[in-house]
Scaffold this active site. Structure first.
Site: not given
Ligand code: 13P
Length: 255
Positions: A13-15, A99, A101, A171, A177, A216, A237-238
């Site tokens: 997930n590149w966000k 998600h 977010e 998640e 993150g 993470s 993610g990251g």
């Protein structure tokens, strides 16, 4: 390790990161590293505006394409939204719904998430349904209640057969993150809860449902998480923005 009937999936997930050139470069690097050619499945979920670039670059590769969200409605006066039909037309196979977010920053309710899940199914997209508790919820021992509430909202709206072609991602909000990862045992406990709830409705569907862990995940901790019996891969993610990290995480999901 999960049973052979469930092919592990690692989704990036590149966000909201990167230019079109960055997206192109990252995909070229992933393809060059052979991501997706192992026994697990690999998917990238770029921002909407980079989907077309990503689709072109992924042609001929074994990496799948997904989107980060979809509108619950079919078409019309929904300024700024992107429909599931448009995503399917753009070459997506997967779409993330619910998600944390989106739930926290854009006030997406369990009901709206369920309607997005349904919209994905209407257009043959595989929804990746995200569920997860906040730190405050975990600390007041509400993890179970929150996860089941989020899951039940979708089960009630879509019915258990819809989970035959869906993916669930656990998640924990406190792990996203933050560098704080759920321990393999903590992840396993919630993954088993999720699978158990589906099994109460249909044991066969539960046995084949892929439940991903997100929060993470990095190359250094992926293998121990993926070794848990109910962890069928990850939503990253990251670390999905770094070709070497993402490739290593995908390799950790290979049997
Ligand atoms: P991080 O891997 O950056 O913690 O993000 C997880 C996530 O939210 C993936 O959807």
């Amino acid at each position: 390790m999960n049973p052979a009937s469930r092919r592990p999936l690692v989704a990036g997930n590149w966000k909201m990161h990167g230019s079109r050139a960055d997206a192109a470069c990252l995909i070229n690097e992933l393809v060059a590293r052979g991501v997706g050619t192992g026994s697990s499945e690999a998917v990238v979920c770029p921002p909407f505006v980079h989907l077309e670039e990503a689709r072109r670059r992924l042609e001929g590769s074994r990496i799948g394409l997904g989107a980060q969200d979809a509108c619950a409605e079919e078409q019309g006066g929904y300024t700024g939204e992107v429909s599931a039909a448009m995503l399917a037309d753009a070459g997506c196979r997967y779409v993330i719904v619910g998600h944390s977010e989106r739930r926290a920053l854009y006030a997406e309710s369990d009901d709206l998430v369920a309607r997005k899940f349904l919209a994905a199914g209407r257009h043959a997209l595989v929804p990746i349904l995200c569920v997860g508790e906040s730190l405050a919820e975990r600390e007041r021992d509400a993890t179970r209640t929150v996860i089941l509430r989020q899951l039940d909202a979708v089960l009630g709206a879509a019915g258990v057969p819809a989970f035959g072609r869906a993916v669930v991602a656990y998640e924990p909000v406190w792990a996203i993150g933050t560098g704080l990862t759920a321990s393999p045992a903590q992840a396993q406990e919630v993954h088993a809860l999720i699978r158990g709830r589906i099994a109460e409705n249909d044991a066969t569907i539960a046995a084949s449902l892929r439940v991903l862990y997100g929060g993470s995940v990095k190359a250094a901790n992926a293998a121990e998480l993926f070794a848990m019996p109910d962890v069928d891969g990850g939503l990253i993610g990251g670390a999905s923005l770094k070709a070497d990290e993402f490739a290593a995480i995908c390799a950790a999901a290979d049997r």
